[in-house]
Write a protein that holds these residues in place. Structure first.
Motif, PDB file in Angstrom:
ATOM      1  N   ASP A  18       0.812  -1.210   0.000  1.00 35.41           N
ATOM      2  CA  ASP A  18       0.000   0.000   0.000  1.00 35.41           C
ATOM      3  C   ASP A  18       0.853   1.271   0.000  1.00 35.41           C
ATOM      4  O   ASP A  18       0.410   2.327   0.414  1.00 35.41           O
ATOM      5  CB  ASP A  18      -0.958   0.007   1.191  1.00 35.41           C
ATOM      6  N   GLY A  19       2.094   1.194  -0.467  1.00 42.45           N
ATOM      7  CA  GLY A  19       2.938   2.373  -0.555  1.00 42.45           C
ATOM      8  C   GLY A  19       3.966   2.449   0.566  1.00 42.45           C
ATOM      9  O   GLY A  19       4.942   3.166   0.469  1.00 42.45           O
ATOM     10  N   SER A  20       3.789   1.743   1.665  1.00 45.24           N
ATOM     11  CA  SER A  20       4.775   1.748   2.746  1.00 45.24           C
ATOM     12  C   SER A  20       5.727   0.589   2.528  1.00 45.24           C
ATOM     13  O   SER A  20       5.491  -0.510   2.997  1.00 45.24           O
ATOM     14  CB  SER A  20       4.094   1.651   4.104  1.00 45.24           C
ATOM     15  N   SER A  21       6.781   0.865   1.782  1.00 49.20           N
ATOM     16  CA  SER A  21       7.696  -0.219   1.426  1.00 49.20           C
ATOM     17  C   SER A  21       8.723  -0.417   2.533  1.00 49.20           C
ATOM     18  O   SER A  21       9.386   0.517   2.954  1.00 49.20           O
ATOM     19  CB  SER A  21       8.397   0.094   0.098  1.00 49.20           C
ATOM     20  N   ALA A  22       8.801  -1.617   3.018  1.00 50.91           N
ATOM     21  CA  ALA A  22       9.817  -1.988   4.001  1.00 50.91           C
ATOM     22  C   ALA A  22      10.519  -3.212   3.434  1.00 50.91           C
ATOM     23  O   ALA A  22       9.985  -4.301   3.458  1.00 50.91           O
ATOM     24  CB  ALA A  22       9.185  -2.304   5.338  1.00 50.91           C
ATOM     25  N   ASN A  23      11.701  -2.992   2.890  1.00 48.91           N
ATOM     26  CA  ASN A  23      12.404  -4.137   2.327  1.00 48.91           C
ATOM     27  C   ASN A  23      13.412  -4.677   3.335  1.00 48.91           C
ATOM     28  O   ASN A  23      13.655  -4.075   4.380  1.00 48.91           O
ATOM     29  CB  ASN A  23      13.070  -3.777   0.993  1.00 48.91           C
ATOM     30  N   LEU A  24      13.985  -5.773   3.028  1.00 48.58           N
ATOM     31  CA  LEU A  24      14.903  -6.457   3.932  1.00 48.58           C
ATOM     32  C   LEU A  24      16.112  -5.597   4.272  1.00 48.58           C
ATOM     33  O   LEU A  24      16.574  -5.579   5.416  1.00 48.58           O
ATOM     34  CB  LEU A  24      15.339  -7.786   3.318  1.00 48.58           C
ATOM     35  N   ALA A  25      16.628  -4.848   3.303  1.00 46.89           N
ATOM     36  CA  ALA A  25      17.794  -4.002   3.556  1.00 46.89           C
ATOM     37  C   ALA A  25      17.484  -2.931   4.598  1.00 46.89           C
ATOM     38  O   ALA A  25      18.303  -2.658   5.479  1.00 46.89           O
ATOM     39  CB  ALA A  25      18.265  -3.357   2.257  1.00 46.89           C
ATOM     40  N   ASP A  26      16.299  -2.328   4.514  1.00 52.60           N
ATOM     41  CA  ASP A  26      15.917  -1.306   5.498  1.00 52.60           C
ATOM     42  C   ASP A  26      15.792  -1.909   6.892  1.00 52.60           C
ATOM     43  O   ASP A  26      16.250  -1.327   7.880  1.00 52.60           O
ATOM     44  CB  ASP A  26      14.583  -0.653   5.118  1.00 52.60           C
ATOM     45  N   ILE A  27      15.169  -3.051   6.961  1.00 46.98           N
ATOM     46  CA  ILE A  27      14.987  -3.714   8.261  1.00 46.98           C
ATOM     47  C   ILE A  27      16.336  -4.109   8.845  1.00 46.98           C
ATOM     48  O   ILE A  27      16.606  -3.878  10.025  1.00 46.98           O
ATOM     49  CB  ILE A  27      14.067  -4.944   8.108  1.00 46.98           C
ATOM     50  N   LEU A  28      17.207  -4.677   8.015  1.00 43.27           N
ATOM     51  CA  LEU A  28      18.534  -5.080   8.483  1.00 43.27           C
ATOM     52  C   LEU A  28      19.339  -3.869   8.948  1.00 43.27           C
ATOM     53  O   LEU A  28      20.021  -3.926   9.976  1.00 43.27           O
ATOM     54  CB  LEU A  28      19.273  -5.826   7.376  1.00 43.27           C
ATOM     55  N   GLU A  29      19.257  -2.767   8.216  1.00 44.65           N
ATOM     56  CA  GLU A  29      19.974  -1.560   8.605  1.00 44.65           C
ATOM     57  C   GLU A  29      19.501  -1.062   9.970  1.00 44.65           C
ATOM     58  O   GLU A  29      20.306  -0.696  10.823  1.00 44.65           O
ATOM     59  CB  GLU A  29      19.763  -0.464   7.557  1.00 44.65           C
ATOM     60  N   ARG A  30      18.199  -1.090  10.198  1.00 45.91           N
ATOM     61  CA  ARG A  30      17.665  -0.656  11.493  1.00 45.91           C
ATOM     62  C   ARG A  30      18.113  -1.579  12.619  1.00 45.91           C
ATOM     63  O   ARG A  30      18.477  -1.127  13.701  1.00 45.91           O
ATOM     64  CB  ARG A  30      16.144  -0.599  11.454  1.00 45.91           C
ATOM     65  N   VAL A  31      18.066  -2.870  12.368  1.00 51.19           N
ATOM     66  CA  VAL A  31      18.463  -3.837  13.399  1.00 51.19           C
ATOM     67  C   VAL A  31      19.935  -3.663  13.754  1.00 51.19           C
ATOM     68  O   VAL A  31      20.308  -3.622  14.928  1.00 51.19           O
ATOM     69  CB  VAL A  31      18.180  -5.284  12.936  1.00 51.19           C
ATOM     70  N   LEU A  32      20.798  -3.539  12.730  1.00 52.27           N
ATOM     71  CA  LEU A  32      22.222  -3.404  12.998  1.00 52.27           C
ATOM     72  C   LEU A  32      22.540  -2.067  13.650  1.00 52.27           C
ATOM     73  O   LEU A  32      23.453  -1.969  14.459  1.00 52.27           O
ATOM     74  CB  LEU A  32      23.024  -3.575  11.706  1.00 52.27           C
ATOM     75  N   ASP A  33      21.799  -1.030  13.309  1.00 48.24           N
ATOM     76  CA  ASP A  33      22.040   0.288  13.889  1.00 48.24           C
ATOM     77  C   ASP A  33      21.648   0.331  15.356  1.00 48.24           C
ATOM     78  O   ASP A  33      22.375   0.854  16.193  1.00 48.24           O
ATOM     79  CB  ASP A  33      21.271   1.352  13.110  1.00 48.24           C
ATOM     80  N   LYS A  34      20.513  -0.215  15.688  1.00 46.39           N
ATOM     81  CA  LYS A  34      20.014  -0.173  17.070  1.00 46.39           C
ATOM     82  C   LYS A  34      20.506  -1.358  17.888  1.00 46.39           C
ATOM     83  O   LYS A  34      20.757  -1.239  19.071  1.00 46.39           O
ATOM     84  CB  LYS A  34      18.479  -0.167  17.090  1.00 46.39           C
ATOM     85  N   GLY A  35      20.599  -2.518  17.265  1.00 46.57           N
ATOM     86  CA  GLY A  35      20.976  -3.726  17.979  1.00 46.57           C
ATOM     87  C   GLY A  35      19.752  -4.452  18.508  1.00 46.57           C
ATOM     88  O   GLY A  35      18.739  -3.826  18.817  1.00 46.57           O
ATOM     89  N   VAL A  36      19.843  -5.748  18.583  1.00 46.63           N
ATOM     90  CA  VAL A  36      18.756  -6.580  19.085  1.00 46.63           C
ATOM     91  C   VAL A  36      19.356  -7.606  20.036  1.00 46.63           C
ATOM     92  O   VAL A  36      20.401  -8.186  19.759  1.00 46.63           O
ATOM     93  CB  VAL A  36      18.048  -7.320  17.932  1.00 46.63           C
ATOM     94  N   VAL A  37      18.699  -7.806  21.157  1.00 48.90           N
ATOM     95  CA  VAL A  37      19.130  -8.829  22.110  1.00 48.90           C
ATOM     96  C   VAL A  37      18.012  -9.855  22.220  1.00 48.90           C
ATOM     97  O   VAL A  37      16.861  -9.505  22.440  1.00 48.90           O
ATOM     98  CB  VAL A  37      19.417  -8.216  23.501  1.00 48.90           C
ATOM     99  N   ILE A  38      18.377 -11.110  22.059  1.00 59.94           N
ATOM    100  CA  ILE A  38      17.432 -12.212  22.214  1.00 59.94           C
ATOM    101  C   ILE A  38      17.957 -13.083  23.344  1.00 59.94           C
ATOM    102  O   ILE A  38      19.108 -13.507  23.324  1.00 59.94           O
ATOM    103  CB  ILE A  38      17.311 -13.033  20.918  1.00 59.94           C
ATOM    104  N   ALA A  39      17.127 -13.307  24.338  1.00 61.16           N
ATOM    105  CA  ALA A  39      17.560 -14.082  25.500  1.00 61.16           C
ATOM    106  C   ALA A  39      16.538 -15.163  25.805  1.00 61.16           C
ATOM    107  O   ALA A  39      15.339 -14.962  25.623  1.00 61.16           O
ATOM    108  CB  ALA A  39      17.732 -13.172  26.700  1.00 61.16           C
ATOM    109  N   GLY A  40      17.024 -16.283  26.257  1.00 63.25           N
ATOM    110  CA  GLY A  40      16.109 -17.355  26.627  1.00 63.25           C
ATOM    111  C   GLY A  40      16.812 -18.403  27.467  1.00 63.25           C
ATOM    112  O   GLY A  40      18.035 -18.552  27.415  1.00 63.25           O
ATOM    113  N   ASP A  41      16.056 -19.095  28.263  1.00 62.24           N
ATOM    114  CA  ASP A  41      16.582 -20.169  29.105  1.00 62.24           C
ATOM    115  C   ASP A  41      15.816 -21.445  28.805  1.00 62.24           C
ATOM    116  O   ASP A  41      14.604 -21.415  28.609  1.00 62.24           O
ATOM    117  CB  ASP A  41      16.412 -19.848  30.596  1.00 62.24           C
ATOM    118  N   ILE A  42      16.539 -22.542  28.802  1.00 60.55           N
ATOM    119  CA  ILE A  42      15.931 -23.856  28.644  1.00 60.55           C
ATOM    120  C   ILE A  42      16.272 -24.646  29.895  1.00 60.55           C
ATOM    121  O   ILE A  42      17.446 -24.788  30.243  1.00 60.55           O
ATOM    122  CB  ILE A  42      16.469 -24.586  27.397  1.00 60.55           C
TER     123      ILE A  42
END
Length: 105
Positions: free
Chosen positions: A13-37
């Motif tokens: 619908d005009g709001s294009s979010a491609n993989l490169a944009d998402i990857l750039e945002r993730v790498l710029d801000k950083g993401v932490v994923i944590a879990g315990d088993i």
């Protein structure tokens, strides 16, 4: 952003979010994923695995104080050279000790 029906809107619908944009945002801000088993048997803990994953750019990781790859000889040329230098010094010291013992004998 949801449609009135509660369903997410499609990206066409005009709001294009491609993989490169998402990857750039993730790498710029950083993401932490944590879990315990945990594996328990009759309230006895048999195994605990703690998983922590940080996804960030190198610059962002350094800002956070994460730079372990710079100290790993398998990943860093400078670390490899330092390791070889230390090993070389240790070998020289041992050879000098052996030569000194040889002279005393």
């Amino acid at each position: 952003m949801t449609m009135p029906s509660g369903l997410p809107r499609p990206y066409d619908d005009g709001s294009s979010a491609n993989l490169a944009d998402i990857l750039e945002r993730v790498l710029d801000k950083g993401v932490v994923i944590a879990g315990d088993i945990r594996i328990n048997l009759l309230d006895i803990e048999l195994l605990t695995i703690k998983l922590r994953l940080v996804v960030a750019s190198v610059d962002r990781a350094k800002e956070m104080g994460i730079d372990w790859w710079e100290q790993d000889p398998a990943l860093s040329t400078k670390a490899r050279q330092r390791e070889l230098g230390r090993e070389n010094e240790e070998l020289r010291r041992r050879v000098a000790e052996l030569e000194e013992r040889q002279e005393q004998a």
